[in-house]
Design an enzyme around this catalytic site. Sequence first.
Site, PDB file in Angstrom:
ATOM      1  N   THR A  40      -5.588 -11.691   3.304  1.00  0.00           N
ATOM      2  CA  THR A  40      -6.706 -11.052   2.601  1.00  0.00           C
ATOM      3  C   THR A  40      -7.779 -12.088   2.230  1.00  0.00           C
ATOM      4  O   THR A  40      -8.805 -11.737   1.663  1.00  0.00           O
ATOM      5  CB  THR A  40      -6.218 -10.373   1.316  1.00  0.00           C
ATOM      6  OG1 THR A  40      -5.605 -11.357   0.486  1.00  0.00           O
ATOM      7  CG2 THR A  40      -5.206  -9.271   1.619  1.00  0.00           C
ATOM      8  N   ALA A  60      -3.656  -7.832  -3.933  1.00  0.00           N
ATOM      9  CA  ALA A  60      -3.194  -6.470  -4.189  1.00  0.00           C
ATOM     10  C   ALA A  60      -4.383  -5.553  -4.429  1.00  0.00           C
ATOM     11  O   ALA A  60      -5.413  -5.972  -4.956  1.00  0.00           O
ATOM     12  CB  ALA A  60      -2.288  -6.458  -5.419  1.00  0.00           C
ATOM     13  N   GLY A  61      -4.232  -4.313  -4.039  1.00  0.00           N
ATOM     14  CA  GLY A  61      -5.247  -3.301  -4.332  1.00  0.00           C
ATOM     15  C   GLY A  61      -4.521  -2.042  -4.748  1.00  0.00           C
ATOM     16  O   GLY A  61      -3.976  -1.346  -3.907  1.00  0.00           O
ATOM     17  N   HIS A  62      -4.435  -1.806  -6.047  1.00  0.00           N
ATOM     18  CA  HIS A  62      -3.663  -0.667  -6.545  1.00  0.00           C
ATOM     19  C   HIS A  62      -4.613   0.421  -7.025  1.00  0.00           C
ATOM     20  O   HIS A  62      -5.339   0.245  -7.999  1.00  0.00           O
ATOM     21  CB  HIS A  62      -2.712  -1.123  -7.659  1.00  0.00           C
ATOM     22  CG  HIS A  62      -1.657  -2.063  -7.150  1.00  0.00           C
ATOM     23  ND1 HIS A  62      -0.710  -2.641  -7.937  1.00  0.00           N
ATOM     24  CD2 HIS A  62      -1.399  -2.507  -5.880  1.00  0.00           C
ATOM     25  CE1 HIS A  62       0.079  -3.412  -7.188  1.00  0.00           C
ATOM     26  NE2 HIS A  62      -0.333  -3.347  -5.944  1.00  0.00           N
ATOM     27  N   THR A 108      -9.670  -5.262   1.357  1.00  0.00           N
ATOM     28  CA  THR A 108     -10.495  -5.851   2.410  1.00  0.00           C
ATOM     29  C   THR A 108     -11.244  -4.811   3.242  1.00  0.00           C
ATOM     30  O   THR A 108     -12.069  -5.175   4.073  1.00  0.00           O
ATOM     31  CB  THR A 108      -9.616  -6.671   3.376  1.00  0.00           C
ATOM     32  OG1 THR A 108      -8.619  -5.800   3.926  1.00  0.00           O
ATOM     33  CG2 THR A 108      -8.934  -7.830   2.668  1.00  0.00           C
ATOM     34  N   GLY A 109     -10.914  -3.524   3.069  1.00  0.00           N
ATOM     35  CA  GLY A 109     -11.570  -2.485   3.850  1.00  0.00           C
ATOM     36  C   GLY A 109     -11.109  -2.407   5.298  1.00  0.00           C
ATOM     37  O   GLY A 109     -11.604  -1.589   6.078  1.00  0.00           O
ATOM     38  N   GLY A 139       1.550   2.992  -2.610  1.00  0.00           N
ATOM     39  CA  GLY A 139       1.191   3.872  -3.727  1.00  0.00           C
ATOM     40  C   GLY A 139       1.854   3.432  -5.018  1.00  0.00           C
ATOM     41  O   GLY A 139       2.099   4.238  -5.919  1.00  0.00           O
ATOM     42  N   LYS A 140       2.128   2.123  -5.127  1.00  0.00           N
ATOM     43  CA  LYS A 140       2.761   1.589  -6.344  1.00  0.00           C
ATOM     44  C   LYS A 140       1.884   1.851  -7.566  1.00  0.00           C
ATOM     45  O   LYS A 140       2.391   2.174  -8.635  1.00  0.00           O
ATOM     46  CB  LYS A 140       2.997   0.083  -6.199  1.00  0.00           C
ATOM     47  CG  LYS A 140       3.928  -0.280  -5.063  1.00  0.00           C
ATOM     48  CD  LYS A 140       4.040  -1.784  -4.870  1.00  0.00           C
ATOM     49  CE  LYS A 140       2.781  -2.433  -4.329  1.00  0.00           C
ATOM     50  NZ  LYS A 140       2.430  -2.087  -2.940  1.00  0.00           N
ATOM     51  N   GLY A 141       0.554   1.723  -7.381  1.00  0.00           N
ATOM     52  CA  GLY A 141      -0.372   1.908  -8.503  1.00  0.00           C
ATOM     53  C   GLY A 141      -0.263   3.299  -9.094  1.00  0.00           C
ATOM     54  O   GLY A 141      -0.152   3.462 -10.300  1.00  0.00           O
ATOM     55  N   ASP A 199       0.807  -1.225   0.000  1.00  0.00           N
ATOM     56  CA  ASP A 199       0.000   0.000   0.000  1.00  0.00           C
ATOM     57  C   ASP A 199       0.839   1.274   0.000  1.00  0.00           C
ATOM     58  O   ASP A 199       0.414   2.301   0.536  1.00  0.00           O
ATOM     59  CB  ASP A 199      -0.970   0.011   1.203  1.00  0.00           C
ATOM     60  CG  ASP A 199      -1.860  -1.201   1.226  1.00  0.00           C
ATOM     61  OD1 ASP A 199      -2.277  -1.641   0.141  1.00  0.00           O
ATOM     62  OD2 ASP A 199      -2.131  -1.725   2.313  1.00  0.00           O
ATOM     63  N   PRO A 254      -9.049  -1.403   8.622  1.00  0.00           N
ATOM     64  CA  PRO A 254      -8.241  -0.227   8.965  1.00  0.00           C
ATOM     65  C   PRO A 254      -6.771  -0.622   8.952  1.00  0.00           C
ATOM     66  O   PRO A 254      -6.406  -1.697   9.434  1.00  0.00           O
ATOM     67  CB  PRO A 254      -8.694   0.146  10.382  1.00  0.00           C
ATOM     68  CG  PRO A 254      -9.505  -0.993  10.878  1.00  0.00           C
ATOM     69  CD  PRO A 254      -9.941  -1.832   9.714  1.00  0.00           C
ATOM     70  N   GLN A 261       2.273  -5.963  -3.215  1.00  0.00           N
ATOM     71  CA  GLN A 261       2.711  -6.066  -1.815  1.00  0.00           C
ATOM     72  C   GLN A 261       4.015  -5.272  -1.618  1.00  0.00           C
ATOM     73  O   GLN A 261       4.288  -4.374  -2.395  1.00  0.00           O
ATOM     74  CB  GLN A 261       2.883  -7.530  -1.390  1.00  0.00           C
ATOM     75  CG  GLN A 261       1.568  -8.307  -1.268  1.00  0.00           C
ATOM     76  CD  GLN A 261       1.022  -8.810  -2.584  1.00  0.00           C
ATOM     77  OE1 GLN A 261       1.716  -9.437  -3.363  1.00  0.00           O
ATOM     78  NE2 GLN A 261      -0.239  -8.548  -2.865  1.00  0.00           N
TER      79      GLN A 261
HETATM   80  P1  IMO Z   1      -0.686  -4.103  -2.304  1.00  0.00           P
HETATM   81  O1  IMO Z   1      -0.229  -4.656  -3.632  1.00  0.00           O
HETATM   82  C1  IMO Z   1      -0.847  -4.539   2.009  1.00  0.00           C
HETATM   83  C2  IMO Z   1      -0.905  -8.633   3.582  1.00  0.00           C
HETATM   84  C3  IMO Z   1      -2.149  -9.146   4.276  1.00  0.00           C
HETATM   85  C4  IMO Z   1      -1.517 -10.092   5.285  1.00  0.00           C
HETATM   86  C5  IMO Z   1      -0.358 -10.697   4.504  1.00  0.00           C
HETATM   87  C6  IMO Z   1      -0.669 -12.039   3.865  1.00  0.00           C
HETATM   88  O2  IMO Z   1      -1.969  -3.371  -2.368  1.00  0.00           O
HETATM   89  O3  IMO Z   1       0.411  -3.331  -1.669  1.00  0.00           O
HETATM   90  P2  IMO Z   1      -2.108 -12.725   1.748  1.00  0.00           P
HETATM   91  O4  IMO Z   1      -3.578 -12.541   1.452  1.00  0.00           O
HETATM   92  O5  IMO Z   1      -1.217 -12.059   0.746  1.00  0.00           O
HETATM   93  O6  IMO Z   1      -1.721 -14.143   1.991  1.00  0.00           O
HETATM   94  O7  IMO Z   1      -1.885 -11.969   3.157  1.00  0.00           O
HETATM   95  O8  IMO Z   1      -0.050  -9.754   3.484  1.00  0.00           O
HETATM   96  N1  IMO Z   1      -1.105  -8.113   2.219  1.00  0.00           N
HETATM   97  C7  IMO Z   1      -1.058  -6.810   1.889  1.00  0.00           C
HETATM   98  N2  IMO Z   1      -0.897  -5.714   2.652  1.00  0.00           N
HETATM   99  N3  IMO Z   1      -0.925  -4.393   0.676  1.00  0.00           N
HETATM  100  C8  IMO Z   1      -1.057  -5.480  -0.112  1.00  0.00           C
HETATM  101  O9  IMO Z   1      -0.997  -5.424  -1.445  1.00  0.00           O
HETATM  102  C9  IMO Z   1      -1.161  -6.763   0.487  1.00  0.00           C
HETATM  103  N4  IMO Z   1      -1.319  -8.024   0.024  1.00  0.00           N
HETATM  104  C10 IMO Z   1      -1.266  -8.831   1.084  1.00  0.00           C
HETATM  105  O10 IMO Z   1      -2.847  -8.104   4.903  1.00  0.00           O
HETATM  106  O11 IMO Z   1      -0.976  -9.366   6.351  1.00  0.00           O
HETATM  107 MG    MG Z   2      -2.985  -1.796  -1.748  1.00  0.00          MG
END
Ligand code: IMO
Ligand code: MG
Length: 427
Positions: free
Chosen positions: A128, A39-41, A300-301, A15-17, A13, A303, A223
């Site tokens: 997630t 991932a959520g970009h 996932t919403g 801000g890669k997107g 998270d 916090p 991630q």
């Molecule tokens: P982006 O690409 C932040 C975290 C989950 C959990 C751990 C393992 O948006 O940066 P998983 O579902 O991958 O097996 O969960 O990794 N996690 C992230 N945290 N940004 C993400 O992606 C994440 N993808 C997984 O919250 O702690």
């Molecule tokens: Mg994200």
Amino acid sequence: MPAIVVVGGQWGDEGKGRIVDLLSRDAAVVARFNGGDNAGHTVINELGEFALHLVPAGIFYPQTLCVIGNGVVVNPKVLLGELDLLAARGVDISRVAVSDRAHLVMPYHLEIERLEEEAQGTAAIGTTRRGIGPCYADKAARLGIRMGDLLDPEGFTTRLKFVIEYKNRVLERVYGARPLDWQAVADEYLRYGERLRPFIRDTSLIVARALDQGDLVLLEGAQGTLLDLDYGTYPYVTSSSTGAGGACLGVGIGPTRITHTLGVFKAYVTRVGGGPMPTELTDEVGQLLRERAREYGATTGRPRRCGWFDAVLARFSARVNDLTSIAITRLDILDAFDRIRVCVAYQTDGVVLDEFPTSAARLAAAKPVYEELPGWLTDTSGVRRFEDLPPNAQRYVRRLEELIGRPVSLVSVGPERNQVIPLRPIP
Ligand code: IMO
Ligand code: MG
């Protein structure tokens, strides 16, 4: 010729997107190399706000080929939903290609992950719940099913029947859960396969050809480095290689093709899910960070846990990725703080650690050693040149640069495409 990798420097998270969207203007190919729809970009542009989970953030420029590489695990239902949503909002999705080697997230992956997480209670990872870990586990266990398998319905059905019979034994005997109906799963997935057929390709060829032609290829990480399977805060990690090394494997290129590795860091840190986080702020300062920055997960919403910038972690990230330069995002969030802290070392039992520890237990016991910098209490969201930033904001950026030991290429001060302060060209 050039391949630029964009990786998360912290716990995701960062801000890669928004950074990939920015750099994609000049790219021929933008490829995701790891992770899945965990991932959520988020990208904001003239078409609106988008939360991308599988499609590369380069999709909003007309010339980019957007590749979902072999290192990604793909839930086809989620991918189709995302493609439909993009198409409905006027984005040309014909430029998307998904690797025939990418592994499929199957219904039993989601089910087994849910059961495992519930069984672990307080030791749960806090995933997630997108089936990512079980899917990569099957890939390594050679029980996986790949995107390309969908193109051969007969072979796919035989393989699925074999795998589901095994998974059903696990579901029933280990968890006392209901078995899955292999025929229903086969029908569902073969329908997805028919719809995805035009997108399924040997994407390593697309990437290689672009590089051979001298075109710019962007490799988009999901991630962050501290969630990396090897270098993250194990076991509180994701199940893929999130760093620059993962980029080579995840799209099928050699390491010498990469000319620039850009690490993205938030001006503070956040983490979602379980695991140690030395600079976490559980007080009203952390609350203020969360509310100002609306730090709630795009997937996932949940916090997000918020804290001060951790330079020990950042230095570690710079080393294991060999970052060429860094991007600092969300500097504007710190506009409201009169004192800003940066963690420069850890302390455990009176011993100062300035290298990031391997064990999660050691990290959990580490107390941050802070350096305090004066804030600037000025709105920076409209600033576009470094020299126009308040002097204390400039000092903060320079101090992070010094602590991480890598140059800053750009700083972002808001989510809009133009809310960026360039410092050095990339590459
Ligand atoms: P982006 O690409 C932040 C975290 C989950 C959990 C751990 C393992 O948006 O940066 P998983 O579902 O991958 O097996 O969960 O990794 N996690 C992230 N945290 N940004 C993400 O992606 C994440 N993808 C997984 O919250 O702690
Ligand atoms: Mg994200």
